[in-house]
Design an enzyme around this catalytic site. Structure first.
Site, PDB file in Angstrom:
ATOM      1  N   ASP A   1      -1.501  -3.925   8.993  1.00 11.67           N
ATOM      2  CA  ASP A   1      -1.836  -3.363   7.702  1.00 11.67           C
ATOM      3  C   ASP A   1      -1.134  -4.121   6.608  1.00 11.67           C
ATOM      4  O   ASP A   1      -1.710  -4.462   5.601  1.00 11.67           O
ATOM      5  CB  ASP A   1      -1.391  -1.907   7.657  1.00 11.67           C
TER       6      ASP A   1
ATOM      7  N   ASP B   1       3.824   0.524   7.632  1.00  8.52           N
ATOM      8  CA  ASP B   1       5.047   1.129   7.133  1.00  8.52           C
ATOM      9  C   ASP B   1       4.793   2.403   6.350  1.00  8.52           C
ATOM     10  O   ASP B   1       5.680   3.186   6.130  1.00  8.52           O
ATOM     11  CB  ASP B   1       5.834   0.133   6.294  1.00  8.52           C
TER      12      ASP B   1
ATOM     13  N   ASP C   1      -0.385   4.880   7.497  1.00 10.80           N
ATOM     14  CA  ASP C   1      -0.576   4.168   8.762  1.00 10.80           C
ATOM     15  C   ASP C   1      -0.217   5.021   9.965  1.00 10.80           C
ATOM     16  O   ASP C   1      -0.536   4.680  11.085  1.00 10.80           O
ATOM     17  CB  ASP C   1       0.317   2.923   8.803  1.00 10.80           C
TER      18      ASP C   1
END
Lengths: 916, 280
Positions: free
Chosen positions: A386, A610, A614
């Site tokens: 991500d 993080d 997510d």
């Protein structure tokens, strides 16, 4: 409805539809209904968020929450709401109790096999106890030892994981957060957990947003929503309604994001678990996670070993019935054979090997939360990343150079820039090798400096291309000469691209805008040069996109909002047909769908992230990797692994370590299983040939839990045979930890040689003491008769029961020593699966220590005074140590030849049948 | 992976059938006939080689052995004591005086055991001098006579029923043969009754003496007709009137410093304990 979708929509407030939900104070009653609702709740949570509050005018807002927009709630009213709604905190994920965790360690995977073995032992002892007056206690002891092994190993791995979770707890921010609320016209500082729906809250730069807020006024307010959306740019917040999407509109601030600058006032529209953040956190904690790949492998291994054990057991059960043994005796034989197949020490070995790797990874700032996850990264075939930021930060520098058999330190500090004369001190620049090396590094390199940076120091210039190539480029530019000139002098004729097909697939999943995402993806190489998306192709050919066969495009950028209209099959189609995929503007729920999609296709998925957004994907992934510094608590909770220094390159280390431990576990298991055959065959021959028992239970345990342990663990320190990063990720369906080839090698080939080594020693000792092999056959009944005290040997001497038992135990000791000696060779051949030992070398010091240790332990067990009464092991004559050496040499020579043929004929019959 | 499909019973049965025999590929148990042939051939050759190697090492080992004397004798430094006839259960002699069938087995055993001690059989044996070791240099090793008369009342000559019919049974005690064993001193077998007042013991030869001339033993092959020295113990119950007489007897080697008679673990090293039960 904007991008945040209509994939079934639920407002956060539907769970408590009115701003003042009538929650029952009877918590006990609620808990009862909670279970039933859990499943449906999770399905709801997977749907997208809908908020209406941002569309309301201030008056409507004031009316909805019956709050005065300047005076705030009255303190009494606030108290009342607090009582009804509960505190403004996230329900912590249901923590499993320590006992439950401990029991899970005790009764999972491998342990079950040992438990079954222990129970079988107790059953056999029970039968013997009822049958005879004075039963041998071997089965009882064996059962106790098996149980003890499980419990001790369970405690060990529990302790290991508890240690990691302690580090986890230290992350938690223990300082109680404060919030500034206006109640009854007065500004008061209260703890965040006391903030209620309808409260008028004031935030300023540096504060954490205490709850979901609808802004009513602001002065230059900017918030950092990165933990929620992944966008790291601070965003302006003002009372204006700017966007349909509640996450995009300017007038909403979200719980647990932070205010970067300015001040703002807002009305609390949701607290605790009903906030957007809270919903994601609950979704995360509600997800059910599958087994780790290593757990699947161990299960497969247990199936194999159980099948072998039952096959052995049942066939010899039948045989012993045919030979005329009684039913009960045969049942005891059956149990004995099945239990003998249980590798007692392997559970401990595997646990220690994984712990060692976990420690090694922790040194490289990868904290692994549970031991089994250590290997997962090695099996990973797809990485969903991500944090594009961490990808772009992936910078490398040249630190050392190796040529002319010397390692030189590369000095790339900035003072040296352009001053190449200074480099002479650090390494031999005059060497011809250096000249060749520099040319290769400069020319065979696709990285390049971006334009117009000539004024910047080299180290700070931006480059295009792969991180390692960029590092080389900068280094050559600094220390050798201008790469640009070099390349002009030597134009490129052809290019052999670096083989990247063997890598794991990286899928970029980001909250960023598709255009930004695509640009970053190209920048970091997720979309490689020359690969185009269908849109690019359409633009180039100047035809509408509908005419392009999307399958021709290797790369593909998918918008999150498209994802929500797709069926599972369509998603599978995309994942299957494109190698380079970017998902942009994805919501937490969509990330989860992508992960599930990849898993459906059989991939082992790693997810990095993080943000709170997510965390559902982190939890669902086979291995979730969270960032230790920038990562939010929720994401760390959900992840299996934490990069303590946020360095994305650590993942590569993780993959490497994971693959290495998978290989080394194979070797370790092959080594440990081999000694199973010399442990079982004595018992089989005892039954069939009626010879005195060649190897007893105690000596078997001495091998499994004594001499074999350190050597088996030492294989975890073995270095890789070839570049493991160049290999394709293993196929979890066909590439198993333990396969029939490994069993065939360990049991059918090396194990058999070892058994012969043991039997040879056994026959030598008996013959040299008066019992020749031909006289041993069928001697068992007399030999075992306590009251037969004048048993005649081949020379006419007569032996008492005890005298011949001492001789028998001496044979056990010698058989044990022979296994140790044969295991030397086995350990050396297990170092490699493909290469020759002469190629691999004997650099593994722990392994050499292991060989010495097992030898000393064997000598200690044999010669220590008192061992005869303690373990019934007796001193051996020196010559009996050497009986096994021809067989030990045979093991080594046989396997070297086997590996040589495998190397000479890749893909040949021998490789297909014996390469494990 | 999210939803693990549960295979139906029929489905897994079909899978098993396909595993056992797959008609399309001709695979039987996951291998084709050719594949089975190759792997079986491999193991045939491999195990054939191993068997040959094992036989060779065994043969080589047997070549190093001496046919007459075992290489090591340190595992049996001191002889065990055993009794004859061999009782059926543990070491308990039990019989009824009035029922000859109850002791028939014991008597037959004793007769069979004493067969080699017949005067006829001993004709060719040496009459060795008493009281000294009979050491020989070979190549022919003679065996000393053991006149069965030494056993007196238990010799079976006067009383072919060995006292069983009168309720005074005989039990023979013998020392295990060990090659090269040379007892020191004056070895004898001393038997004591654990319950003094119920039974008296008589040992033949007197004092349970074992003459040194029967040592050393030179092994089955060299010392062909060797006769083990025997000691007989006769139990005489004091109260002949009582219906059941019981006595526990312990016999030990005594009088020889190099023959052990006490070992915590080995209950038969230089001693033996047995029980005699005689019913009227």
């Amino acid at each position: 409805m904007g991008r945040w979708g209509t994939r079934g929509t639920v407002t956060p407030h539907e769970q408590n539809p009115s701003p003042r939900p009538r929650r029952e104070s009877n918590t006990g009653k609620r808990r009862k209904t909670k279970r039933k609702k859990k499943k449906t709740d999770l399905e709801e949570l997977k749907k997208e968020v809908v908020l209406e509050d941002h569309k309301l005018t201030l008056e409507e807002l004031s009316a909805k929450y019956s709050v005065d927009l300047t005076m705030g709630l009255s303190p009494r009213r606030a108290q009342e709401i607090l009582r009804q709604d509960g505190p403004n905190t996230l329900t912590p994920p249901p923590t499993t109790s320590k006992w439950f965790k401990f029991c899970k360690q005790l009764f999972s995977g491998f342990s079950i096999l040992l438990w079954v073995g222990a129970i079988l032992c107790f059953v056999a002892y029970g039968i013997q106890f009822h049958q005879k007056e004075e039963p041998t206690k071997d089965n009882l002891y064996l059962g106790i030892v098996l149980a003890a092994v499980v419990i001790i190993t369970g405690c060990f791995s529990y302790y290991q994981e508890a240690k990691s979770s302690k580090i986890m707890e230290s992350f938690r921010n223990m300082v109680p957060q404060q919030a500034l609320v206006i109640r009854g016209g007065e500004k008061i500082q209260i703890n965040v957990e006391n903030v209620v729906v309808g409260d008028l809250v004031e935030v300023k730069g540096g504060d954490r947003i205490p709850a979901d807020l609808r802004l009513i006024s602001s002065q230059g307010c900017k918030v950092d929503n990165s933990s929620l959306t992944g966008e790291s740019e601070p965003q302006t917040r003002s009372p204006e309604f700017t966007h349909e999407n509640p996450l995009e509109t300017h007038n909403i601030c979200f719980f647990s994001t932070s205010c970067v600058e300015g001040t703002a006032q807002g009305i609390v529209i949701a607290t605790g678990d009903s906030t957007v953040m809270g919903r994601i956190a609950s979704l995360t904690s509600g997800l059910v996670v599958g087994k780790t790949p290593i757990a699947v492998e161990i299960e497969h291994f247990i199936h194999l070993i159980t099948a072998v054990a039952i096959f052995f057991g049942v066939s010899f059960f039948g045989l012993s019935l045919i030979l005329g043994y009684g039913w009960l005796e045969s049942v005891i034989f059956l149990i004995g054979i099945i239990v003998a197949n249980v590798p007692e020490g392997l559970l401990a070995t595997v646990t220690v090997c994984l712990t060692l790797t976990a420690k090694r990874m922790a040194q490289k700032n990868c904290l692994v939360k549970n031991l089994e996850a250590v290997e997962t990264l090695g099996s990973t075939s797809t990485i969903c990343s991500d944090k594009t930021g961490t990808l772009t930060q992936n910078r490398m520098t040249v630190a050392h150079i190796w040529f002319d058999k010397t390692i030189y330190k590369a000095d790339t500090s900035e003072e040296q820039t352009g001053d190449s004369s200074g480099m002479g001190k650090t390494f031999a620049k005059g060497s011809a090798t250096w000249f060749i090396l520099a040319r290769i590094a400069g020319l065979c390199n696709r990285a390049d400096f971006k334009a117009h940076q000539e004024t910047l120091p080299i180290a700070k210039r931006a480059t295009t291309g792969d991180a390692s190539e960029s590092a080389l480029l900068k280094f050559i530019e600094q220390t050798y000469s201008s790469v640009k000139e070099m390349r002009e002098k030597n134009p490129k004729v052809a290019e052999i691209p670096f083989n990247s097909t063997n890598k794991y697939q990286v899928i970029m999943v980001t909250g960023d805008h598709p255009i930004t995402a695509k640009a970053i993806a190209k920048g970091v190489g997720i979309i490689s040069e020359g690969n185009e998306t269908a849109e690019d192709m359409a633009a180039q050919l100047q035809v509408p996109i509908s005419q392009i066969n999307t399958r021709e495009a290797k790369a593909c950028v998918v918008h999150g909002s498209d994802l929500k209209d797709m069926t599972a099959e369509q998603l599978d189609e995309i994942l299957k047909n494109h190698t380079e995929i970017v998902f942009a503007r994805t919501s937490p729920q969509q990330k989860l769908i992508i992960v599930e999609g990849c898993q459906r296709l059989g991939a082992i998925v790693a997810v990095t992230g993080d943000g709170v957004n997510d965390s559902p994907a982190l939890k669902k992934a086979d291995i979730g990797i969270a960032m230790g510094i920038t990562g939010s608590d929720v994401s760390k909770q959900a992840a299996n692994m934490i990069l303590l220094d946020d360095n994305f390159a650590s993942i590569v280390t993780g993959v490497e370590e994971g693959r290495l431990i998978f290989d080394n576990l194979k070797k370790s298991i092959a080594y440990t299983l081999t000694s199973n055959i010399p442990e079982i065959t004595p018992f089989l021959l005892f039954i069939i040939a009626n010879i005195p028992l060649p190897l007893g239970t105690i000596t078997i345990l001495c091998i499994d839990l004594g001499t074999d342990m350190v050597p088996a663990i030492s294989l975890a320190y073995e270095s890789a045979e070839s570049d493991i990063m160049k290999r394709a990720p293993r196929n979890p369906r066909s590439d198993n930890l333990v396969n029939h080839r490994l069993i065939g090698m360990a049991y059918g080939q090396i194990g058999m040689i070892q058994a012969l080594a043991g039997f040879f020693t056994y026959f030598v000792i008996l013959a040299e003491n008066g019992f020749k092999p031909s006289d041993l056959l069928g001697i068992r009944l007399n030999w075992e008769d306590r009251f037969f005290n004048d048993l005649e040997d081949s020379y006419g001497q007569q032996w008492t029961y005890e005298q011949r038992k001492v001789l028998e135990f001496t044979c056990h000791t010698a058989f044990f020593v022979s296994i140790v000696i044969a295991q030397w060779a086995d350990l050396i051949i297990c170092k490699t699966r493909h290469n020759s030992v002469f190629q691999q070398g004997m650099k593994n010091k722990i392994l050499i220590f292991g060989i010495m240790e097992e030898t000393f332990l064997a000598a200690f067990l044999s010669y220590t005074p008192g061992m005869d009464t303690a373990l019934r092991m007796y001193p051996l004559k020196l010559s009996w140590w050497f009986c096994a050496t021809p067989y030990s040499i045979l093991i080594f020579v046989y396997d070297e030849i086997r590996k040589l043929i495998i190397r000479r004929h890749p893909g040949g019959w021998l490789e297909r049948e014996t390469y494990y | 992976m999210t939803k693990k499909e549960k295979k139906s019973f029929n489905q897994s049965l079909a899978e098993w059938k396909l595993f056992i025999y797959n008609p399309t590929t001709g695979e039987f148990l996951g291998r084709t006939a050719k594949s089975w042939g190759l792997i079986l051939l491999f193991y045939l050759v491999f195990y054939g080689f191993l068997a040959a190697l094992f036989s060779f090492t065994m043969w080589a080992m047997l070549q190093t052995l001496n046919d007459e004397v075992p290489k090591y004798r340190d595992q049996i430094p001191s002889p065990g004591l055993t009794v004859f006839p061999k009782p059926l259960t543990a070491l308990e002699y039990s019989f009824t005086v009035s029922d000859p069938r109850s002791y028939q087995g014991y008597i037959e055993d004793l007769r069979k055991f004493l067969k080699p001690y017949d005067l006829e059989e001993q004709k060719n044996l040496t009459a060795c001098p008493d009281g000294a070791l009979f050491e020989q240099k070979g190549p022919i090793y003679g065996a000393c006579q053991f006149p069965v008369a030494l056993l007196q009342a238990c010799s079976g000559v006067d009383d072919p029923e060995f006292g069983y019919s009168r309720g005074n049974p005989c039990v023979l005690v013998k020392m295990n043969r060990i090659i090269g064993l040379k007892p020191q001193g004056e070895p004898r077998i001393e038997c004591i009754s654990k319950s003094e007042n119920t039974a008296a013991l008589s040992t033949y030869p007197p004092n349970g003496l074992i003459d040194l001339k029967y040592f050393p033993y030179y092994g089955k092959k060299l010392h062909v007709s060797y006769l083990q020295p025997l000691v007989a113990v006769q139990v005489s119950f004091n109260a002949t009137s009582s219906t059941v007489n019981e006595v526990t007897v312990e016999c030990k080697i005594d009088g020889s410093p190099n023959l052990k008679n006490q070992d915590d673990r080995d209950k038969f090293l230089g001693r033996v304990v047995f029980k005699v039960t005689a019913r009227a």
